[in-house]
Design a protein around this motif. Structure first.
Motif, PDB file in Angstrom:
ATOM      1  N   SER A 267       0.786  -1.114   0.127  1.00  0.00           N
ATOM      2  CA  SER A 267      -0.165   0.053  -0.019  1.00  0.00           C
ATOM      3  C   SER A 267       0.868   1.061  -0.183  1.00  0.00           C
ATOM      4  CB  SER A 267      -0.864  -0.204   1.237  1.00  0.00           C
ATOM      5  OG  SER A 267      -0.188  -0.051   2.288  1.00  0.00           O
ATOM      6  N   THR A 268       0.177   2.489  -0.035  1.00  0.00           N
ATOM      7  CA  THR A 268       1.044   3.755  -0.146  1.00  0.00           C
ATOM      8  C   THR A 268       2.112   3.758   1.003  1.00  0.00           C
ATOM      9  OG1 THR A 268      -0.950   4.588  -1.166  1.00  0.00           O
ATOM     10  CG2 THR A 268       0.836   6.005  -0.815  1.00  0.00           C
ATOM     11  N   GLY A 269       1.476   3.727   2.101  1.00  0.00           N
ATOM     12  CA  GLY A 269       2.270   3.874   3.386  1.00  0.00           C
ATOM     13  C   GLY A 269       3.510   2.794   3.669  1.00  0.00           C
ATOM     14  N   GLN A 270       3.231   1.665   3.109  1.00  0.00           N
ATOM     15  CA  GLN A 270       4.115   0.447   3.232  1.00  0.00           C
ATOM     16  C   GLN A 270       5.149   0.939   2.132  1.00  0.00           C
ATOM     17  OE1 GLN A 270       2.695  -3.234   2.846  1.00  0.00           O
ATOM     18  NE2 GLN A 270       4.501  -4.355   2.283  1.00  0.00           N
ATOM     19  N   ASN A 271       4.788   1.285   0.848  1.00  0.00           N
ATOM     20  CA  ASN A 271       5.649   1.575  -0.199  1.00  0.00           C
ATOM     21  C   ASN A 271       6.795   2.713   0.393  1.00  0.00           C
ATOM     22  OD1 ASN A 271       6.751   1.046  -2.502  1.00  0.00           O
ATOM     23  ND2 ASN A 271       4.900   2.003  -3.715  1.00  0.00           N
ATOM     24  N   MET A 272       5.965   3.713   1.029  1.00  0.00           N
ATOM     25  CA  MET A 272       7.154   4.879   1.468  1.00  0.00           C
ATOM     26  C   MET A 272       8.179   4.551   2.279  1.00  0.00           C
ATOM     27  SD  MET A 272       5.664   8.339   0.934  1.00  0.00           S
ATOM     28  CE  MET A 272       5.129   9.056   2.371  1.00  0.00           C
ATOM     29  N   PHE A 273       7.658   3.655   3.275  1.00  0.00           N
ATOM     30  CA  PHE A 273       8.972   3.028   4.365  1.00  0.00           C
ATOM     31  C   PHE A 273       9.632   2.095   3.553  1.00  0.00           C
ATOM     32  CE2 PHE A 273       6.118   4.822   7.571  1.00  0.00           C
ATOM     33  CZ  PHE A 273       7.235   5.270   8.351  1.00  0.00           C
ATOM     34  N   GLU A 274       9.153   1.380   2.683  1.00  0.00           N
ATOM     35  CA  GLU A 274      10.009   0.509   1.937  1.00  0.00           C
ATOM     36  C   GLU A 274      11.203   0.990   1.166  1.00  0.00           C
ATOM     37  OE1 GLU A 274       8.213  -2.655  -0.225  1.00  0.00           O
ATOM     38  OE2 GLU A 274       7.258  -3.615   1.230  1.00  0.00           O
ATOM     39  N   ILE A 275      10.539   2.202   0.452  1.00  0.00           N
ATOM     40  CA  ILE A 275      11.660   3.155  -0.514  1.00  0.00           C
ATOM     41  C   ILE A 275      12.690   3.608   0.531  1.00  0.00           C
ATOM     42  CG2 ILE A 275      11.907   5.172  -1.610  1.00  0.00           C
ATOM     43  CD1 ILE A 275       9.160   4.642  -2.863  1.00  0.00           C
ATOM     44  N   ILE A 276      12.487   4.104   1.551  1.00  0.00           N
ATOM     45  CA  ILE A 276      13.305   4.639   2.590  1.00  0.00           C
ATOM     46  C   ILE A 276      14.160   3.533   3.099  1.00  0.00           C
ATOM     47  CG2 ILE A 276      13.783   6.143   4.746  1.00  0.00           C
ATOM     48  CD1 ILE A 276      10.928   7.479   4.287  1.00  0.00           C
ATOM     49  N   TYR A 277      13.538   2.676   3.746  1.00  0.00           N
ATOM     50  CA  TYR A 277      14.427   1.169   4.024  1.00  0.00           C
ATOM     51  C   TYR A 277      15.405   0.826   3.144  1.00  0.00           C
ATOM     52  CZ  TYR A 277      15.398  -2.476   6.926  1.00  0.00           C
ATOM     53  OH  TYR A 277      16.209  -3.615   7.526  1.00  0.00           O
ATOM     54  N   GLU A 278      14.990   0.496   2.006  1.00  0.00           N
ATOM     55  CA  GLU A 278      15.890   0.166   0.853  1.00  0.00           C
ATOM     56  C   GLU A 278      17.179   1.040   0.499  1.00  0.00           C
ATOM     57  OE1 GLU A 278      13.366  -1.171  -2.476  1.00  0.00           O
ATOM     58  OE2 GLU A 278      12.601  -2.690  -1.338  1.00  0.00           O
ATOM     59  N   PHE A 279      16.853   2.275   0.615  1.00  0.00           N
ATOM     60  CA  PHE A 279      17.582   3.474   0.430  1.00  0.00           C
ATOM     61  C   PHE A 279      18.833   3.499   1.606  1.00  0.00           C
ATOM     62  CE2 PHE A 279      19.196   7.678   1.023  1.00  0.00           C
ATOM     63  CZ  PHE A 279      19.978   7.908   0.008  1.00  0.00           C
ATOM     64  N   ILE A 280      18.374   3.200   2.812  1.00  0.00           N
ATOM     65  CA  ILE A 280      19.257   3.058   3.903  1.00  0.00           C
ATOM     66  C   ILE A 280      20.025   1.995   4.100  1.00  0.00           C
ATOM     67  CG2 ILE A 280      19.218   3.065   6.382  1.00  0.00           C
ATOM     68  CD1 ILE A 280      18.695   5.698   5.346  1.00  0.00           C
ATOM     69  N   GLU A 281      19.224   0.549   3.606  1.00  0.00           N
ATOM     70  CA  GLU A 281      19.944  -0.442   3.548  1.00  0.00           C
ATOM     71  C   GLU A 281      21.400  -0.559   2.483  1.00  0.00           C
ATOM     72  OE1 GLU A 281      17.479  -3.743   2.534  1.00  0.00           O
ATOM     73  OE2 GLU A 281      18.480  -5.022   4.049  1.00  0.00           O
ATOM     74  N   GLU A 282      20.862   0.084   1.457  1.00  0.00           N
ATOM     75  CA  GLU A 282      22.041   0.089   0.501  1.00  0.00           C
ATOM     76  C   GLU A 282      23.116   0.923   0.780  1.00  0.00           C
ATOM     77  OE1 GLU A 282      20.542   1.712  -3.160  1.00  0.00           O
ATOM     78  OE2 GLU A 282      22.685   2.145  -3.862  1.00  0.00           O
ATOM     79  N   ILE A 283      22.943   2.087   1.599  1.00  0.00           N
ATOM     80  CA  ILE A 283      24.115   2.942   1.638  1.00  0.00           C
ATOM     81  C   ILE A 283      24.768   2.227   3.015  1.00  0.00           C
ATOM     82  CG2 ILE A 283      23.468   5.148   0.860  1.00  0.00           C
ATOM     83  CD1 ILE A 283      22.508   6.104   3.662  1.00  0.00           C
ATOM     84  N   THR A 284      24.115   1.501   3.742  1.00  0.00           N
ATOM     85  CA  THR A 284      24.666   0.802   5.038  1.00  0.00           C
ATOM     86  C   THR A 284      25.350  -0.155   4.825  1.00  0.00           C
ATOM     87  OG1 THR A 284      22.648   1.763   6.338  1.00  0.00           O
ATOM     88  CG2 THR A 284      24.180   0.448   7.423  1.00  0.00           C
ATOM     89  N   LEU A 285      24.961  -1.079   3.749  1.00  0.00           N
ATOM     90  CA  LEU A 285      25.442  -2.434   3.517  1.00  0.00           C
ATOM     91  C   LEU A 285      26.744  -1.840   2.512  1.00  0.00           C
ATOM     92  CD1 LEU A 285      22.699  -4.804   3.047  1.00  0.00           C
ATOM     93  CD2 LEU A 285      24.172  -4.242   5.282  1.00  0.00           C
ATOM     94  N   GLY A 286      26.577  -0.893   1.738  1.00  0.00           N
ATOM     95  CA  GLY A 286      27.709  -0.594   0.882  1.00  0.00           C
ATOM     96  C   GLY A 286      28.766  -0.111   1.506  1.00  0.00           C
ATOM     97  N   THR A 287      28.834   0.692   2.742  1.00  0.00           N
ATOM     98  CA  THR A 287      29.784   1.098   3.596  1.00  0.00           C
ATOM     99  C   THR A 287      30.657   0.093   4.660  1.00  0.00           C
ATOM    100  OG1 THR A 287      28.617   3.253   3.403  1.00  0.00           O
ATOM    101  CG2 THR A 287      30.570   3.143   4.885  1.00  0.00           C
ATOM    102  N   LEU A 288      29.342  -0.530   5.469  1.00  0.00           N
ATOM    103  CA  LEU A 288      29.974  -1.572   6.499  1.00  0.00           C
ATOM    104  C   LEU A 288      30.090  -2.849   5.962  1.00  0.00           C
ATOM    105  CD1 LEU A 288      27.718  -0.087   9.267  1.00  0.00           C
ATOM    106  CD2 LEU A 288      30.191   0.280   8.920  1.00  0.00           C
ATOM    107  N   GLY A 289      29.600  -3.150   4.615  1.00  0.00           N
ATOM    108  CA  GLY A 289      29.737  -4.632   4.018  1.00  0.00           C
ATOM    109  C   GLY A 289      28.514  -5.384   4.807  1.00  0.00           C
ATOM    110  N   ASN A 290      28.216  -6.477   3.956  1.00  0.00           N
ATOM    111  CA  ASN A 290      26.936  -7.245   4.124  1.00  0.00           C
ATOM    112  C   ASN A 290      26.873  -7.785   5.513  1.00  0.00           C
ATOM    113  OD1 ASN A 290      25.498  -6.721   1.872  1.00  0.00           O
ATOM    114  ND2 ASN A 290      26.757  -8.679   0.814  1.00  0.00           N
TER     115      ASN A 290
END
Lengths: 285, 234, 85
Positions: A52-75
């Motif tokens: 849904s819209t709300g879930q989608n918003m949180f998912e976008i932010i979460y995926e973005f944060i996950e990408e930069i965190t894992l990119g810097t700290l390693g998987n």
């Protein structure tokens, strides 16, 4: 311009120390927390494959944060930090954006008061000052007067206390994580530099090692720059907004400035704060 | 001592010094626009549009200096030696403080137009990247403006030491904003050049650019902290 | 305003000196860190696969370029709190 320097404070005494709290900022911080908690609850209550819209918003932010965190700290190492980093980002973003909301209780209060005034004439009085400036001063005796007492929305990050608290929180996480991972001795050794030997008992010579002091100073100043970066940008934007608005009599230009300082600078500074937190964790990891 | 002398001096320093950086920056953008036009005369519309947007944002620093000069000339009513010093200091802080980011904001604009000269198809990507880079470059000006607005509204205690502390705060913020402003511009310039070459990596480059700029501003933040200590704590 | 004593004069000039120290001290590191960040962006544009390594190097390079800025901060704080305090 008279908004600057006006603070509503709570003062009390604790163990012989006078403690002053900025009540507006505390209220605003709790509003941000409540908003985030409620919206996160609503968005994650019924998780679906097609979001849904709300879930989608949180998912976008979460995926973005996950990408930069894992990119810097390693998987492997990054996984456990994602929730913390996500919380920091969402909190700072919501805190930076709350200031663009209008002063809504005051607005409804005035609507009620003016309707009341039209019917009874007891809700307050009109003050005519010159030809163009007419203001309505509501009476204190009405039952809805509490609406005028609410403060307007202010960014909690505009106060240095919030920013310094966030900066110190990140600092503690960085160093506790580093000590947990490398052990206290190895962590201590990382402050020594390479010129003076620091293996074995040589580490006891740290008082004469100039690099020790420089590294400690640079660690402490990183907290200062981390939190003052957020503070300076948000507070500076607010100051410019208030002064320019009063210069142009609140005509048209403040909207553009609000878009820049409120929305754009808000998201850029939230990203910078989060990204630097990840970087500090990564450097010491 | 007449306070008005220092108000006028502060306003003059504010806009006089504040116009330097933006003027050079805009000239740099126009120079690159003309080179791009020489390469791609067919895309003159797009190049002209990008040039005007870039110059308008580069102008921000000078506009802040102008606002400050107007506040000093028409919005001040204090009198006495201490107020005179705060007005002069406000002019110094914003005047020197706008040089760096005025010049710095010109650099990404110029390199965005260079990218247009290479391939006008990338117009949209370059415009967005340029605007973000230039906007973040304004941070040092925003800090300088904040400090000088604080100085204008401040009513300090009457002491000889405080007078020099306020002057010192203005110098710290004013000069301290020059370097980070130019440095931010250099980061954004190279990021824009890279986007011009490979527009598909724009997201990654924008992220790196913002982080690079944020760290470049660190010394600016130290200057802000020292200026605030000198103004409020001492 | 009352007469100025020698001690006050030293304090006042120390505070002015603190401002000038931090102000000029911030110029060099600012420009230098800008060069580091700029070249890092250029490198990422050429080899986007190496972005983690390049970002890490950029941050370390900038942190070291900033050292003189931290010296300026330390000198300014000493001037404010030790000499001028």
């Amino acid at each position: 311009m008279d908004k600057i320097g006006k603070l509503s404070t709570i003062t009390f005494e604790l163990f012989g120390q006078v403690i002053t709290l900025n009540s507006t900022m505390i209220l605003m911080t709790y509003i941000v927390i409540a908003f985030l908690a409620i919206s996160a609850y609503l968005a994650t209550r019924k998780l679906k494959q097609i979001p849904s819209t709300g879930q989608n918003m949180f998912e976008i932010i979460y995926e973005f944060i996950e990408e930069i965190t894992l990119g810097t700290l390693g998987n492997k190492d990054g996984k456990s930090f994602v929730p913390f980093i996500f919380t920091i980002f969402v909190f700072v973003l919501a805190a930076n954006w709350i200031g663009i909301l209008p002063h809504i209780t005051n607005f409804f209060g005035f609507i009620i008061a003016i309707i009341h005034q039209l019917f009874t004439g007891e809700a307050g009085q009109w003050v005519v000052d010159g030809i163009t400036k007419t203001t309505f001063i509501p009476s204190q005796n009405t039952f809805y007067y509490f609406l005028f007492k609410f403060p307007e929305f202010q960014e909690p990050t505009r106060s240095i206390n919030t920013d310094l608290a966030l900066g110190i929180l990140v600092f503690i996480i960085v160093h506790v994580n580093s000590i947990k991972k490398h052990g206290l001795l190895e962590y201590f050794r990382s402050y020594m530099g390479d010129i003076v030997p620091s293996k074995g008992w040589w580490i006891l010579l740290f008082p004469i090692n100039p690099f020790f002091y420089l590294n400690v100073i640079s660690e402490v100043s990183s907290v200062v720059s981390h939190s003052f970066r957020l503070f300076g940008n948000i507070f500076g934007g607010f100051m410019i907004l208030v002064i320019v608005s009063s210069l142009v009599k609140h005509f048209l230009i403040p909207v553009g400035l609000l878009a820049f300082f409120g929305i754009f600078a808000g998201i850029v500074q939230a990203f910078v704060f989060t990204m630097l937190a990840v970087t500090y964790i990564g450097q010491k990891n | 001592m007449d306070t008005m002398i220092f108000v006028v001096l502060g306003a003059g320093l504010s806009i006089g010094l504040g116009a330097i950086g933006s003027a050079i920056g805009e000239g740099y953008i126009a120079m690159n626009a003309i080179q791009a036009l020489g390469r791609q005369p067919g895309a003159s519309q797009k190049i002209l549009r990008l040039m005007i947007i870039g110059q308008a944002i580069t102008e921000t620093a000078a506009i802040f200096a102008l606002v400050m000069a107007l506040v000093l000339l028409f919005g001040t009513d204090g009198s006495g030696t201490m107020k005179a010093v705060t007005y002069l200091s406000a002019g110094i802080a914003i005047g020197f403080g706008t040089i760096g980011s005025g010049f710095g904001a010109g650099l990404p604009g110029g390199s965005a137009l260079k990218g247009m000269g290479r391939n006008p198809e990338n117009s949209d990507v370059l415009t967005v990247q340029m605007i973000i880079g230039q906007a973040v470059t304004q941070t040092s000006t925003i800090f300088a403006l904040t400090v000088s607005l604080i100085l204008v509204t401040l009513t300090p205690e009457d002491s000889y030491v405080k007078m020099f502390a306020i002057l010192g705060g203005a110098f710290a913020m004013g000069f301290g904003a020059i370097g980070p402003g130019i440095g931010d511009g250099i980061v954004a310039k190279n990021a824009n050049e890279a986007v011009g070459r490979s527009p598909k990596h724009m997201g990654l480059l924008t992220r790196t650019m913002i982080i690079g700029q944020a760290i470049t501003e660190t010394t600016d933040i130290y200057s802000l902290v020292v200026a605030l200590i000198l103004i409020f704590v001492v | 305003m009352e007469l100025v004593t020698g001690e006050q004069f030293v304090k006042a000039l120390a505070l002015l000196a603190a401002g000038i120290a931090m102000g000029f001290g911030a110029v060099g590191p600012g420009i230098g860190e800008g060069f580091v960040g700029g070249k890092a962006c250029e490198a990422i544009g050429k080899r986007p696969d190496e972005q983690a390594l390049i970002t890490k190097t950029m941050i370390i390079g900038q942190a070291i370029s900033e050292t003189t800025g931290i010296y300026a901060l330390v000198v300014a704080l000493i001037l404010i709190f030790v000499v001028g305090g």
